[in-house]
Scaffold this motif. Structure first.
Motif, PDB file in Angstrom:
ATOM      1  N   GLU A 161       0.830  -1.203   0.000  1.00  0.00           N
ATOM      2  CA  GLU A 161       0.000   0.000   0.000  1.00  0.00           C
ATOM      3  C   GLU A 161       0.866   1.254   0.000  1.00  0.00           C
ATOM      4  O   GLU A 161       0.611   2.212  -0.753  1.00  0.00           O
ATOM      5  N   LEU A 162       1.917   1.258   0.818  1.00  0.00           N
ATOM      6  CA  LEU A 162       2.822   2.411   0.879  1.00  0.00           C
ATOM      7  C   LEU A 162       3.536   2.617  -0.453  1.00  0.00           C
ATOM      8  O   LEU A 162       3.673   3.745  -0.935  1.00  0.00           O
ATOM      9  N   ARG A 181       2.625   1.722  -3.478  1.00  0.00           N
ATOM     10  CA  ARG A 181       1.713   2.201  -4.508  1.00  0.00           C
ATOM     11  C   ARG A 181       1.376   3.681  -4.305  1.00  0.00           C
ATOM     12  O   ARG A 181       1.183   4.415  -5.272  1.00  0.00           O
ATOM     13  N   GLY A 182       1.342   4.104  -3.038  1.00  0.00           N
ATOM     14  CA  GLY A 182       1.141   5.516  -2.752  1.00  0.00           C
ATOM     15  C   GLY A 182       2.321   6.366  -3.177  1.00  0.00           C
ATOM     16  O   GLY A 182       2.174   7.571  -3.410  1.00  0.00           O
ATOM     17  N   GLN A 183       3.495   5.741  -3.304  1.00  0.00           N
ATOM     18  CA  GLN A 183       4.705   6.441  -3.742  1.00  0.00           C
ATOM     19  C   GLN A 183       4.916   6.348  -5.254  1.00  0.00           C
ATOM     20  O   GLN A 183       5.938   6.793  -5.779  1.00  0.00           O
ATOM     21  N   ARG A 187      -8.030  -2.559   2.717  1.00  0.00           N
ATOM     22  CA  ARG A 187      -7.116  -1.637   2.025  1.00  0.00           C
ATOM     23  C   ARG A 187      -7.394  -1.566   0.520  1.00  0.00           C
ATOM     24  O   ARG A 187      -6.692  -0.844  -0.197  1.00  0.00           O
TER      25      ARG A 187
END
Length: 394
Positions: A231-232, A234-236, A265
């Protein structure tokens, strides 16, 4: 030398089974007489290729869990001890319960050397600590804690005191064993069947980068850390995908927690639970993925780490996994703090953005495994401990 290798179960696949069976085959090739003793045997559900040619004596029964499980387990251990060849020279119990079988043989049949390949410290005290690590809000009633300590004391006095040599896979468990049992313990590093995990040269991660985690579902695997790292990432702007391979039936509550996290999520399209996979499927997964994640917390070793390295897959490993003791950060692995999805995401980002480091770890990982992690070396070390135990009986 006539060696009795004792394993609790040979009807499942796992690190203990691989370790014991590869040792048996290596000892047999060196001219030793080897017999495996187990409670349950099912070659098709274990490793039929590793069982081939080996003599196995199976009791055919194992007590189920419950209030009286310790007592029925001890009874079964006595029965299996009675099936061991009286001409045996060395007892080599592996992992849990097997050390009880060895102790009963020494008490009731013949006093001979016993070399216990402990793997994990089996005390209930350590089990409580691991449970609290996985589930901090767990409350264990005082009467259960008292019963656990009494049972641990009984095990130390009756079963563990008679082990001539105690072996652990990592320094942390060696220290724990010495603290718990008041006996010297030694470290022995396990092997890897690296010829079964063919190397594929890799120079960079693909787009999207494909991440892999593997292991039977238990809370100490920390699969949630890998999911949150995706998740982190993909956020980056790094479109990472994750596959988790492993039997979900071992801890259905934990498996449900992981499935719920994926859903909450919104990661159903990029995180896949592959379930229980065959050896052939696992080899294919190593070939098809770019980075292997091993955030396992308080894991005694980590055979999967070295299987991935053998395949040329760069690895991200938790500091609290035993495997981290033999690996070098930014050389053979990226080593991260435990329980830290952000650290895992940062490590993956480094590998994705630095092809030179990615290629170095891919090539160096395989070279490390070939030079340091063979079953032949493991057997060399085990024979030395057999000799050490034998000298105590001269």
């Amino acid at each position: 030398m006539n060696v009795a290798i004792i394993v609790r179960r040979l009807n499942v696949k796992g690190g203990t089974q691989r370790q014991a069976l590869n040792l048996a085959q290596e000892l047999r090739r060196r001219g030793h007489a080897v017999t495996l003793y187990t409670f349950l045997l099912s070659p098709a559900d274990c490793y039929p290729e590793l069982l081939e040619g080996l003599k196995v004596v199976a009791l055919g029964t194992y007590p189920s869990s419950g209030v009286l499980s310790d007592f029925t387990e001890n009874r079964a251990a006595r029965m299996l001890a009675g099936a061991i060849d009286h001409k045996t020279d060395i007892l080599n119990p592996h992992d849990q319960v097997a050390y009880k079988v060895a102790a009963y043989f020494k008490k009731r049949v013949r006093v001979i050397p016993s070399v216990w390949m402990m793997n994990d410290v089996p005390t209930r005290l350590r089990a409580e600590e691991r449970l609290k690590e996985a589930k901090p809000d767990t409350v264990i009633p005082w009467y259960k804690r008292l019963m656990h300590r009494l049972l641990d004391w009984y095990d130390r006095k009756v079963f563990i005191a008679g082990q001539d040599v105690i072996l652990a896979l990592d320094e942390r468990d060696r220290g724990w064993a010495e603290d718990e049992f008041g006996k010297q313990a030694h470290v022995i590093r396990s092997g890897v069947s690296y010829e079964q995990f063919p190397y594929r040269r890799r120079v960079s991660a693909r787009t999207p980068p494909r991440l892999l985690m593997a292991g039977i579902f238990f809370p100490h695997r920390r699969f949630e850390d890998g999911i949150e790292a995706v998740e982190l990432l993909r956020g980056q702007g790094i479109p990472a995908e994750l596959t988790i391979a492993g039997d979900t039936g071992s801890d259905r509550e934990y498996a449900q927690k992981i499935k719920k996290l994926i859903s909450e999520r919104g990661l159903e399209e990029v995180v896949r639970l592959a379930g229980k996979v065959s050896d052939e499927e696992l080899v294919r997964m190593y070939r098809e993925h770019d980075i292997f994640l091993f955030p396992n917390h308080l894991q005694s070793w980590g055979l999967a780490v070295f299987e991935a390295m053998s395949s040329g897959v760069p690895v991200v490993v938790s500091q609290t996994a035993g495997a981290a003791e033999v690996l070098a950060d930014r050389d053979t692995a990226l080593i991260v703090p435990p329980k830290s999805p952000s650290a895992i995401a940062a490590a993956v980002a480094v590998l994705v953005q630095d092809p030179a480091l990615f290629a170095h770890m891919s090539e160096g990982g395989r070279a490390f495994v070939e030079s340091r992690m063979s079953w032949s070396r493991f057997t060399d070390d085990m024979e030395k401990f057999f000799l050490m135990a034998s000298k105590k009986h001269e």
